[in-house]
Design an enzyme around this catalytic site. Structure first.
Site, short mmCIF file in Angstrom:
data_model
loop_
_atom_site.label_atom_id
_atom_site.label_comp_id
_atom_site.label_asym_id
_atom_site.label_seq_id
_atom_site.Cartn_x
_atom_site.Cartn_y
_atom_site.Cartn_z
N HIS A 58 -3.22 10.44 1.27
CA HIS A 58 -3.81 9.17 1.31
C HIS A 58 -5.19 9.11 1.53
O HIS A 58 -5.49 9.18 2.84
CB HIS A 58 -2.93 8.08 2.32
CG HIS A 58 -2.93 6.68 2.47
ND1 HIS A 58 -4.39 6.25 2.85
CD2 HIS A 58 -2.37 5.72 2.04
CE1 HIS A 58 -4.08 4.87 2.75
NE2 HIS A 58 -3.11 4.60 2.01
N CYS A 93 0.73 -1.10 0.15
CA CYS A 93 -0.04 -0.07 0.02
C CYS A 93 0.93 1.56 -0.08
O CYS A 93 1.31 1.79 1.20
CB CYS A 93 -0.93 0.05 1.23
SG CYS A 93 -1.97 1.60 1.49
#
Length: 267
Positions: free
Chosen positions: A187, A34
């Site tokens: 994010h 990620c």
């Protein structure tokens, strides 16, 4: 069966060393990433050598669940993931543990040249600015990836928080490199990597494109994020690999702001 040993690249040597630190191929159930975080599920977490992962360049290692061990490898995490998968499937050479060359630390800590000039980072979306300690993910709340702030978005219209060049576009996250050399990561939400197969994020930019603060970057469907029981809180981080010894000063905190409002200073 693993591919035969031969002359290997630096990323292959690093990835083999990471596999070794995770307890070897037999101890790895699944590999994902990620953005800057390598997400590995293992058979036996006791076989994972966290100190070895740190020695290889990981800036932090966390256990979000009993059989999950995440290591923050910075912007190389995705490359390591891909190479690990190729090694595990036999597409890339698997190196005997005794022959692994530990080039990882110097390779993984190469920094972009940063000019220490004042840079102001703005809110990338309308919402409420809060401390990173509010984020329910240790890699953000404990500043493992870097320092910055979080924002609870009131809509899904995300813009560039700085002038710079797009260096990453990855569904739920994007990053921009400033003229000073700092990498700013936005994010969108927590664990939103799980929504990669859903049409949640619609980008208006591509890697390599130059943008100005306030330029439209991505539209995110916050309702879909919420309906999947995921948090929309959005960390805005100056990544460690470019932050270096620079200091961050908060200009706004626990405040409702509009996009383009200046939130932190980096110098």
């Amino acid at each position: 069966l693993a591919a035969k040993e031969g002359k290997t690249s630096e990323i292959n040597q690093l990835s083999n060393a990471v596999i070794n630190a995770y307890g070897g191929q037999a101890n790895i159930k699944n590999v994902d990433a990620c953005i800057t975080k390598l997400r590995v599920q293992v058979v036996d977490p006791k076989k994972v050598n966290k100190q070895q992962l740190t020695n290889l360049g990981a800036r932090g290692v966390v256990n979000p669940s009993k059989q999950s061990v995440y290591a923050v490898f910075g912007t190389q995490a995705d490359r390591i993931k891909n190479e690990m998968k190729d090694i595990l499937s036999g597409k890339s050479p698997a190196i005997n543990n005794q022959k692994i060359v530990n080039i990882a630390k110097t390779n993984n800590t190469k920094q972009t040249k940063v000019i220490k000039q004042l840079m102001k980072v703005s809110a990338p979306v309308d919402g409420k600015v809060v401390s990173l300690t509010r984020v329910k993910d240790k890699t953000f709340s404990e500043n493992i990836m870097g320092k910055g702030f979080a924002i609870i978005p009131s809509n899904g219209n995300f813009v560039a928080p700085i002038d710079g060049t797009i260096t990453l576009v990855n569904n739920h996250a994007f990053s921009i490199r400033s003229k000073q050399g700092y990498d700013i990561l936005v994010h969108i939400g927590i664990d939103t990597v799980k929504l990669s197969n859903k049409k949640v994020f619609k980008y208006n930019v591509k890697v390599g494109q130059k943008v100005k603060a306030g330029d439209k970057i991505v539209t995110a469907n916050l309702n879909t994020i919420k309906s999947n029981k995921l948090d929309t809180i959005t960390p805005v981080i100056v990544l460690n690999e470019t932050l270096g010894s620079a200091k961050i000063k908060n200009l706004k905190n626990n405040t409702n702001v509009k996009a383009k409002t200046q939130v932190i200073e980096v110098k």
